[in-house]
Design a protein around this motif. Structure first.
Motif, PDB file in Angstrom:
ATOM      1  N   CYS A 125       0.785  -1.282   0.690  1.00 32.20           N
ATOM      2  CA  CYS A 125       0.024  -0.163   0.260  1.00 32.20           C
ATOM      3  C   CYS A 125       1.069   1.390   0.244  1.00 32.20           C
ATOM      4  N   GLY A 126       2.063   1.174   0.120  1.00 33.64           N
ATOM      5  CA  GLY A 126       2.753   2.846   0.459  1.00 33.64           C
ATOM      6  C   GLY A 126       2.767   2.776   1.511  1.00 33.64           C
ATOM      7  N   THR A 127       2.953   3.764   2.106  1.00 39.09           N
ATOM      8  CA  THR A 127       3.292   4.911   2.796  1.00 39.09           C
ATOM      9  C   THR A 127       2.869   6.178   3.055  1.00 39.09           C
ATOM     10  N   HIS A 128       2.839   6.690   4.158  1.00 44.44           N
ATOM     11  CA  HIS A 128       2.531   7.996   4.356  1.00 44.44           C
ATOM     12  C   HIS A 128       2.124   8.202   6.176  1.00 44.44           C
ATOM     13  N   VAL A 129       2.532   9.580   6.218  1.00 42.07           N
ATOM     14  CA  VAL A 129       2.298  10.069   7.213  1.00 42.07           C
ATOM     15  C   VAL A 129       0.522  10.557   8.048  1.00 42.07           C
ATOM     16  N   PRO A 130       0.812   9.345   9.396  1.00 42.32           N
ATOM     17  CA  PRO A 130      -1.128   9.214   9.991  1.00 42.32           C
ATOM     18  C   PRO A 130      -1.037  10.208  10.153  1.00 42.32           C
ATOM     19  N   ARG A 131      -2.708  10.403   9.788  1.00 46.61           N
ATOM     20  CA  ARG A 131      -3.366  10.850  11.136  1.00 46.61           C
ATOM     21  C   ARG A 131      -3.395  10.932  12.068  1.00 46.61           C
ATOM     22  N   HIS A 132      -3.172  10.422  12.931  1.00 47.67           N
ATOM     23  CA  HIS A 132      -2.702  10.153  14.416  1.00 47.67           C
ATOM     24  C   HIS A 132      -0.895  10.742  15.020  1.00 47.67           C
ATOM     25  N   GLU A 133      -0.836  11.903  15.526  1.00 44.79           N
ATOM     26  CA  GLU A 133       0.089  12.819  15.181  1.00 44.79           C
ATOM     27  C   GLU A 133       1.206  12.136  16.250  1.00 44.79           C
ATOM     28  N   ASP A 134       0.586  11.191  17.184  1.00 48.19           N
ATOM     29  CA  ASP A 134       1.378  10.864  18.609  1.00 48.19           C
ATOM     30  C   ASP A 134       2.202   9.935  18.035  1.00 48.19           C
ATOM     31  N   SER A 135       1.585   9.401  17.035  1.00 46.43           N
ATOM     32  CA  SER A 135       2.191   8.330  16.618  1.00 46.43           C
ATOM     33  C   SER A 135       3.558   8.196  15.398  1.00 46.43           C
ATOM     34  N   TYR A 136       3.224   9.720  14.886  1.00 45.79           N
ATOM     35  CA  TYR A 136       3.647   9.398  13.729  1.00 45.79           C
ATOM     36  C   TYR A 136       5.330  10.597  15.005  1.00 45.79           C
ATOM     37  N   LYS A 137       5.564  12.005  15.441  1.00 47.69           N
ATOM     38  CA  LYS A 137       6.186  11.916  17.271  1.00 47.69           C
ATOM     39  C   LYS A 137       7.619  10.695  17.722  1.00 47.69           C
ATOM     40  N   GLU A 138       5.982   9.914  17.578  1.00 47.20           N
ATOM     41  CA  GLU A 138       6.827   8.441  18.638  1.00 47.20           C
ATOM     42  C   GLU A 138       7.766   7.617  17.402  1.00 47.20           C
ATOM     43  N   LEU A 139       7.928   7.743  16.611  1.00 44.96           N
ATOM     44  CA  LEU A 139       8.386   7.041  14.960  1.00 44.96           C
ATOM     45  C   LEU A 139       9.039   8.248  15.421  1.00 44.96           C
ATOM     46  N   ILE A 140       9.707   9.706  14.969  1.00 45.27           N
ATOM     47  CA  ILE A 140      10.766  10.282  14.873  1.00 45.27           C
ATOM     48  C   ILE A 140      11.649  10.133  16.086  1.00 45.27           C
ATOM     49  N   LEU A 141      10.753  10.688  16.988  1.00 46.67           N
ATOM     50  CA  LEU A 141      11.187  10.173  18.530  1.00 46.67           C
ATOM     51  C   LEU A 141      12.426   9.125  18.489  1.00 46.67           C
ATOM     52  N   ALA A 142      12.308   8.119  17.726  1.00 42.41           N
ATOM     53  CA  ALA A 142      12.884   6.318  18.360  1.00 42.41           C
ATOM     54  C   ALA A 142      13.687   6.454  17.136  1.00 42.41           C
ATOM     55  N   GLY A 143      13.667   7.597  16.114  1.00 44.21           N
ATOM     56  CA  GLY A 143      14.951   7.532  15.167  1.00 44.21           C
ATOM     57  C   GLY A 143      14.663   5.945  13.909  1.00 44.21           C
ATOM     58  N   LYS A 144      13.482   5.966  14.058  1.00 42.79           N
ATOM     59  CA  LYS A 144      12.319   4.645  13.114  1.00 42.79           C
ATOM     60  C   LYS A 144      12.121   5.737  11.776  1.00 42.79           C
ATOM     61  N   GLN A 145      11.554   4.999  10.393  1.00 46.23           N
ATOM     62  CA  GLN A 145      11.594   5.109   9.491  1.00 46.23           C
ATOM     63  C   GLN A 145       9.433   4.701   9.109  1.00 46.23           C
ATOM     64  N   LEU A 146       8.504   5.349   8.598  1.00 46.43           N
ATOM     65  CA  LEU A 146       7.304   5.111   7.801  1.00 46.43           C
ATOM     66  C   LEU A 146       7.483   3.457   7.600  1.00 46.43           C
ATOM     67  N   THR A 147       6.462   2.380   7.336  1.00 42.00           N
ATOM     68  CA  THR A 147       6.353   1.559   7.234  1.00 42.00           C
ATOM     69  C   THR A 147       5.091   1.424   6.886  1.00 42.00           C
ATOM     70  N   PRO A 148       4.973   0.483   5.693  1.00 37.63           N
ATOM     71  CA  PRO A 148       3.308   0.785   5.373  1.00 37.63           C
ATOM     72  C   PRO A 148       2.145   0.706   6.232  1.00 37.63           C
ATOM     73  N   VAL A 149       2.373  -0.559   7.307  1.00 39.77           N
ATOM     74  CA  VAL A 149       1.161  -0.549   8.338  1.00 39.77           C
ATOM     75  C   VAL A 149       0.878   0.795   8.620  1.00 39.77           C
ATOM     76  N   TYR A 150       1.625   1.990   8.509  1.00 41.00           N
ATOM     77  CA  TYR A 150       0.969   3.581   8.897  1.00 41.00           C
ATOM     78  C   TYR A 150       0.188   3.650   8.106  1.00 41.00           C
TER      79      TYR A 150
END
Lengths: 340, 340
Positions: B104-129
């Motif tokens: 499905c590809g991926t994109h910044v999720p609407r759920h902001e906290d989930s995106y911030k957590e990802l950035i803070l953990a130094g991780k990349q967006l994956t398709p499950v988002y």
């Protein structure tokens, strides 16, 4: 139906946008139109170059040694890149003011890396990240220089906003008493005028000799030359305003506005162009402006070609595959009537 | 001009949106319309409930013990909240597949906290988002259960997509050979049909007894009941789909689609409603759907009032001050014609 853009998915139209266009020369003659060239429109941030003129007229720019890049930032809807934030803060500092005086509010900046850095540093968004922070810094500097109340610079009856109203009336050629006011996204008054009058204003910015008041003429010239010299301050990386002015190497001065407005002036021919997408859809505006430039034959072999990425932008899916495209559908109608 | 929404700044109209509406009963009678009820439209994610039906019909849901919340997630354009991502990964795991099978590809999720957590953990967006990861997990589980090639589940001629095409033809009552295909934002085929046929499909989802094939009828019922029982899986926090179905406590089943589409069914009266905003502008759709519900008199004293935040949403500036509003402008036109 004044459709200007079709959005295709595969070979089928998925959505479409209506729009209005006015092309006016420096003498106030409507040359071309599409849709309703007299549509009453809030030009939003497209008016920033006019809003910046009092910064020069009042002597504020000289008093605080604003460089051309600073003045360009006062006309910006910038991306919040470090260079934009530093200049906005620098202007405030030279006026002896703090970031907290900015009343533009804030939002996630377009410049993703700046936002990520902020999150990683555990910091919050502040007003300098707002795309309007340059404009507000200019307003605050002006109020400071003039010895006016800084806390109320947003209000329509504040001298800062009254001076802007005088400039808008003068350069658009539209009487003050007919101008309706709203509040812009950044809190300042925003003016509602016929689209053709914005086109006329940009024709005058393109040929400031059409402005009768010599102080205003010089101020307008200085603002436009600042934008031309520093297009990177008006938008940022991968932004249409920046890329348009860069590609045209001084020939075009242009500025986008929210709700899908664009105003630009051709400094060679002395004509102004104003476009409004009826539904405010942002994706439609750049293809329409590029198509107007094409129909007017403005440097088709040179600068125009460099902007091809904005002409028929592809629609991609979330994996980056092209699944559709945006195409313009209008033909400008010749006119020859005075709007004065 | 079929305007459906005006966007005001202060007391003046700044922008406006055109739209199309079809209201159809379970027997295929067009009851009300506005604009062009036969407009050929990609319903995009509004079709997810139909796309989920083969997951039940093939026995995939039983084989991998999909719970109602899982099935609801298969119909979702979810916000990427932890509960959404966990369920999508859980479905894949039970089918013996990895996240990497999601195309499905991926994109910044609407759920902001989930995106911030990802950035803070130094991780990349994956398709499950991706908001479509539930739908894709359901497709992959189905291909796995049926022993079909998993790597090509996106392709229009793959059995997964062919079964969906059969369901779309059957439930919309529109012949397969007339259905045009495009590629959706998440890479799967997307179907272009008259708006009224989507409304009919949702009338049938609302009253599955109108579906003649008993296996399909039971599958449709199970999908709709899953969405009704778990509206939080269809969207997420502060999402219209979730709030609409929650407020109506089982009476309404509804699903949004990209480019400003909404399809919903009233399970009490057995009617379906389909709406398309011509320009694809997202802000116009929820006010229009709420206004259709009001004009149809669907639970005006109860659930409808709870949705008031979506009816005339305020336009705020970047400081949070209200500077405008969105208002609907249409009146449904009574019709009484069969679309069968």
């Amino acid at each position: 139906m004044n459709a200007v853009v079709n959005v295709y998915r595969g070979e089928q139209v998925e959505s479409s946008h209506l729009g209005h266009i006015a092309v006016v020369d420096q003498h106030g003659t409507l040359l071309y139109s599409y849709g309703d060239p007299q549509r009453l429109t809030f030009a939003r941030s497209s008016m920033k170059p006019l809003q910046a003129i009092p910064i020069v007229e009042t002597g504020t720019a000289d008093r605080y040694q604003l460089e051309p890049a600073d003045l360009s930032l006062c006309c910006a809807s910038h991306s919040g890149e470090p260079r934009h934030r530093q200049r906005a803060l620098g202007m405030l500092e030279r006026a002896g003011q703090l970031e907290a005086t900015l009343q533009c509010g804030t939002h996630v900046p377009r410049h993703e890396d700046s936002y990520k850095e902020l999150i990683l540093a555990g910091k919050q968004l502040t007003p300098v990240y707002s795309n309007c922070s340059g404009k507000h810094a200019g307003m605050i500097a002006t109020a400071t220089h003039m010895g006016e109340d800084v806390a109320t610079y947003l209000l329509p009856d504040h001298p800062v906003q009254q001076r802007i109203m005088d400039v808008v009336e003068d350069i658009t050629g539209y009487p003050k008493e007919k101008i309706q006011l709203g509040t812009d996204g950044c809190g300042v008054p925003v003016h509602r005028l016929p689209l053709a009058n914005y086109a006329w204003a940009f024709a005058k910015l393109a040929k400031p000799e059409a402005i009768s008041n010599p102080v205003r003429r010089d101020a307008a010239k200085r603002v436009v030359e600042a934008m031309i010299a520093h297009p990177e301050m008006v938008g940022g990386e991968n932004r249409y305003c920046t890329d348009l002015m860069t590609a045209y190497k001084g020939r075009i001065v242009g500025k986008a506005g929210a709700e899908s407005v664009y105003c630009l002036g051709d400094r060679e021919r002395g004509i102004g162009i104003a476009v409004k997408i009826e539904d405010g859809g942002a994706r439609a505006i750049n293809p329409v402006v590029n198509e107007v430039l094409r129909q007017l034959g403005i440097d088709l072999d040179g600068a125009w070609k460099e902007l091809h990425a904005y002409t028929n932008p592809p629609i991609t899916n979330m994996s980056g595959t092209v699944v559709g495209r945006i195409e313009t559908t209008f033909q400008l109608k010749p006119e020859n009537v005075s709007i004065c």
